[in-house]
Write a protein that holds these residues in place. Sequence first.
Motif, short mmCIF file in Angstrom:
data_model
loop_
_atom_site.label_atom_id
_atom_site.label_comp_id
_atom_site.label_asym_id
_atom_site.label_seq_id
_atom_site.Cartn_x
_atom_site.Cartn_y
_atom_site.Cartn_z
N TYR A 300 0.70 -1.06 0.37
CA TYR A 300 -0.10 0.34 0.14
C TYR A 300 0.92 1.57 -0.12
CZ TYR A 300 -2.96 3.64 2.26
OH TYR A 300 -4.11 4.19 2.62
N LEU A 301 2.06 1.55 0.52
CA LEU A 301 3.34 2.52 0.56
C LEU A 301 3.23 2.82 -0.59
CD1 LEU A 301 4.75 2.13 3.99
CD2 LEU A 301 3.46 3.55 3.93
N ALA A 302 3.78 0.88 -1.07
CA ALA A 302 4.33 1.35 -2.90
C ALA A 302 3.88 2.37 -3.46
CB ALA A 302 4.78 -0.68 -2.91
N ILE A 303 1.93 1.54 -3.24
CA ILE A 303 0.92 2.19 -4.16
C ILE A 303 0.33 3.84 -3.80
CG2 ILE A 303 -0.62 2.17 -5.15
CD1 ILE A 303 -0.45 -0.70 -4.39
N THR A 304 0.90 4.34 -2.74
CA THR A 304 0.30 5.40 -1.86
C THR A 304 1.46 6.67 -2.10
OG1 THR A 304 -0.05 4.93 0.10
CG2 THR A 304 -1.80 4.64 -1.51
N ASN A 305 2.06 6.18 -1.18
CA ASN A 305 3.41 6.87 -1.12
C ASN A 305 4.91 6.66 -0.61
OD1 ASN A 305 5.21 9.27 -1.08
ND2 ASN A 305 3.07 10.98 -0.11
N PRO A 306 5.62 6.15 -1.19
CA PRO A 306 7.14 5.84 -0.86
C PRO A 306 7.54 6.30 -0.23
CG PRO A 306 6.93 5.68 -3.81
CD PRO A 306 6.09 6.28 -2.77
N SER A 307 7.39 7.16 -0.11
CA SER A 307 8.72 7.97 0.68
C SER A 307 7.94 8.92 1.94
CB SER A 307 9.73 9.42 -0.35
OG SER A 307 8.30 10.14 -0.68
N HIS A 308 6.98 8.39 2.09
CA HIS A 308 6.53 8.92 3.43
C HIS A 308 6.96 8.32 4.54
CE1 HIS A 308 3.19 10.74 6.08
NE2 HIS A 308 2.74 11.74 5.58
N ASP A 309 6.88 9.17 6.00
CA ASP A 309 7.53 8.39 7.08
C ASP A 309 6.14 7.82 7.63
OD1 ASP A 309 9.82 9.86 6.96
OD2 ASP A 309 8.57 11.46 7.68
N ILE A 310 6.33 6.59 7.97
CA ILE A 310 5.28 5.83 8.85
C ILE A 310 4.28 5.90 9.86
CG2 ILE A 310 4.69 3.58 9.13
CD1 ILE A 310 7.49 2.43 7.32
N ASN A 311 3.45 6.32 9.92
CA ASN A 311 2.23 6.66 10.73
C ASN A 311 1.34 6.14 10.93
OD1 ASN A 311 0.83 8.90 10.24
ND2 ASN A 311 2.44 9.81 9.72
N ASP A 312 0.36 6.24 11.96
CA ASP A 312 -0.93 4.89 11.82
C ASP A 312 -2.11 5.96 11.03
OD1 ASP A 312 -0.51 2.92 12.36
OD2 ASP A 312 -1.70 2.94 13.92
N GLY A 313 -1.79 7.02 10.59
CA GLY A 313 -2.62 8.21 10.23
C GLY A 313 -2.33 8.02 8.26
N VAL A 314 -1.83 7.87 7.31
CA VAL A 314 -1.46 7.40 6.72
C VAL A 314 -2.07 5.86 6.25
CG1 VAL A 314 0.40 6.36 4.66
CG2 VAL A 314 0.46 7.86 6.23
N PHE A 315 -2.33 5.05 7.17
CA PHE A 315 -3.17 3.72 7.25
C PHE A 315 -4.52 4.48 7.56
CE2 PHE A 315 1.43 2.20 8.25
CZ PHE A 315 1.10 2.52 7.20
N ARG A 316 -5.04 5.05 7.10
CA ARG A 316 -6.38 5.21 7.61
C ARG A 316 -7.54 4.92 6.72
NH1 ARG A 316 -6.06 10.70 11.14
NH2 ARG A 316 -5.58 9.68 13.22
N PRO A 317 -7.18 4.54 5.37
CA PRO A 317 -8.01 5.00 4.74
C PRO A 317 -8.20 3.07 3.81
CG PRO A 317 -6.71 6.60 3.37
CD PRO A 317 -5.70 6.01 4.76
N LEU A 318 -7.33 2.56 4.64
CA LEU A 318 -6.88 1.08 4.01
C LEU A 318 -7.50 -0.04 4.77
CD1 LEU A 318 -4.98 -1.18 2.48
CD2 LEU A 318 -3.63 -1.08 4.34
N GLU A 319 -8.97 -0.99 4.30
CA GLU A 319 -8.71 -1.79 4.69
C GLU A 319 -8.73 -3.77 4.18
OE1 GLU A 319 -14.00 -3.43 6.36
OE2 GLU A 319 -12.98 -1.38 4.69
N ILE A 320 -7.88 -3.96 5.30
CA ILE A 320 -7.24 -5.17 5.24
C ILE A 320 -9.06 -6.42 5.64
CG2 ILE A 320 -5.58 -7.23 5.40
CD1 ILE A 320 -4.62 -4.68 5.37
N ILE A 321 -9.16 -7.82 4.72
CA ILE A 321 -10.05 -8.30 5.34
C ILE A 321 -9.85 -9.70 4.88
CG2 ILE A 321 -12.60 -9.20 5.61
CD1 ILE A 321 -13.90 -7.15 4.01
N ALA A 322 -10.20 -10.84 6.38
CA ALA A 322 -9.52 -12.36 5.73
C ALA A 322 -10.36 -12.37 6.90
CB ALA A 322 -7.78 -12.17 6.24
N ASP A 323 -10.50 -13.70 6.32
CA ASP A 323 -11.34 -14.97 7.21
C ASP A 323 -11.12 -15.98 8.72
OD1 ASP A 323 -13.90 -15.24 5.75
OD2 ASP A 323 -12.86 -16.40 4.25
N PRO A 324 -10.88 -16.04 9.69
CA PRO A 324 -10.55 -16.04 10.54
C PRO A 324 -10.05 -17.62 10.44
CG PRO A 324 -12.76 -14.93 11.86
CD PRO A 324 -12.44 -15.42 10.45
N GLY A 325 -9.37 -18.08 11.32
CA GLY A 325 -9.13 -19.46 11.16
C GLY A 325 -8.09 -20.00 9.61
#
Length: 580
Positions: A300-325
């Motif tokens: 996601y960082l590589a796609i949106t802004n690979p040079s940006h410093d990492i913080n949780d604000g950057v990831f607010r638009p990102l949603e990841i879904i996976a089945d438990p187990g």
Amino acid sequence: MRINKVDPFSLEIVKDSLIAIGDEMFYTLGRTSMSPIIYEVLDYACGLTDAQGQLLTQGHGVAGFIGNLSFMVRDTVKKFAEGKNLSPGDIIIINDPYSGGGSHLSDVGLVMPIYYEGEIVAFSANKAHWTEVGGKDPGSFTNDSTDIFQEGLQFPCVKLFDKGVVNQALVDIIQANVRFPDLSLGDMWAQVAALRTGERRFQELCEKHGKDVVTASIENLLDHGEQLARKELVSLQNGVYEAVDYIDSDGMGNGPFRIQVKVTITDDQFICDFRGSHPQVLGPVNCSYTTLVSDVRTIYLAITNPSHDINDGVFRPLEIIADPGTIFSAERPAPVSVYWESGSAGGDLVWKALAPILPKRLTAGHFLSVCAVTLSGKHHVTDEPFLIVEPSVGGWGAGEGQDGVRGQFCIGDGETYNMPVEIAEARYGVMVDEYSLRCDGAGAGEFIGGSGVVRSYRAMTDQQAVTVTFGRNKFLPWGFHGGDSGSPNEFYVEKANGEIDGPFGIFARYPLNKGDVVKLVTGTGGGYGHPFHRPAEQVAQDAKNGYVSVEQAKMKYGVLIDPATYELRGETSERAQFRQ
């Protein structure tokens, strides 16, 4: 105090100070650690979160740890009654794979609340790969475990320090259960030093600027990260993109395992849906949900802004879904020792789905696996036990306008480093016979895949054992836009009597005796564009450099080269017809 009452200069100064604190924590840990996998390879991460566990800054290191720190802090806050049962001087130890920022047991996390004027204002946190956490095999992460209990000590978010006083009973338990206590405990103390560095610097920041200004700057930092991410999202092509791939094996002879993703991009959301992927498996290639999050965040960082410093604000638009187990969200007591095989594959699925629409940012597939090696035995000079624990470099895929890079770590390893030959030969009971590029001609294309490497260890004593986990052995680095696939990760054993055994992808505890050579061979990346579009002069130069053979130049690229001089002699009729 509201953000608009703090001048922008102070906000920027505090923001840069927070980033500097993360970097200082990172250097502190690296320079005081005892294990080469930390101070040479940089298999660790350090950072700060706010009082709620939102990541503020993270020092460079393993990309696979992006996001782990905030999960660790949030679990700490939850377990200790929203911080009410924490005190100044407390340090929490945690390596729970199924929560708490889990990856595998070898990656041990420490969390420390930072107090100012009697309240928690932030947390310092780090995570480092210990050489040993016990378990059934030297190096702890094995590739044939069938449950978590075989993989080492578990630290379920407990206090290592209570109000500044070390829990000596816990330290004694660690010392009694690991094979190299000086290394593991030495790394633990290095982590403690890094946490205290972060605590001290953050408190100094509050003293200098005031708590309200620091708090406002934190809010501004997170909001600014979100604004940058959303601005980039608007520029992406909206749509639904899907990809399917396979994980080779679970190390127990089972597999392959089908995995899939559906990526939905809108102007304000980036959703990665992994539902429908294979259930968790018997062997240790499963990963936790937090591991999946970290690997997807990297892409996601590589796609949106690979040079940006990492913080949780950057990831607010990102949603990841996976089945438990499932293999992407394993539940206790599933083994997770070689978790990167599924975690990195999850990130790679997103990469594969979006590469066709983002050719300027995403290349063809790379060798993907950490390609981990543990080699143990007795040193030929000191007769002391030794243990090699290291990742391997390999080839990356080509992209629009560029050949793939050669001999680099996989995306999950991030900004880690190679184990120097000199260190390996001095500290371990081996001789490095070869360390060279793998020039196999795979990954043909208008732009060619980057070469993998060959690294050969010769055993200098009897009764050594090597455990190798080389995924991407059956399902190769993918090419795209007409480019060819790359080559597999694999290893051979060349025995002292001349016999050759292999190739293998995953093997646990292969026995080595004096004079035997384990030959580790990593994959070449996928190619981009049809090979007939590669300029004939460039193909001749590739042959001269050894990246392709004269025969491969003819068969794959339609280029005729003089084998004696490597001068260009012309092209085949098939190439000429294609280019017309």
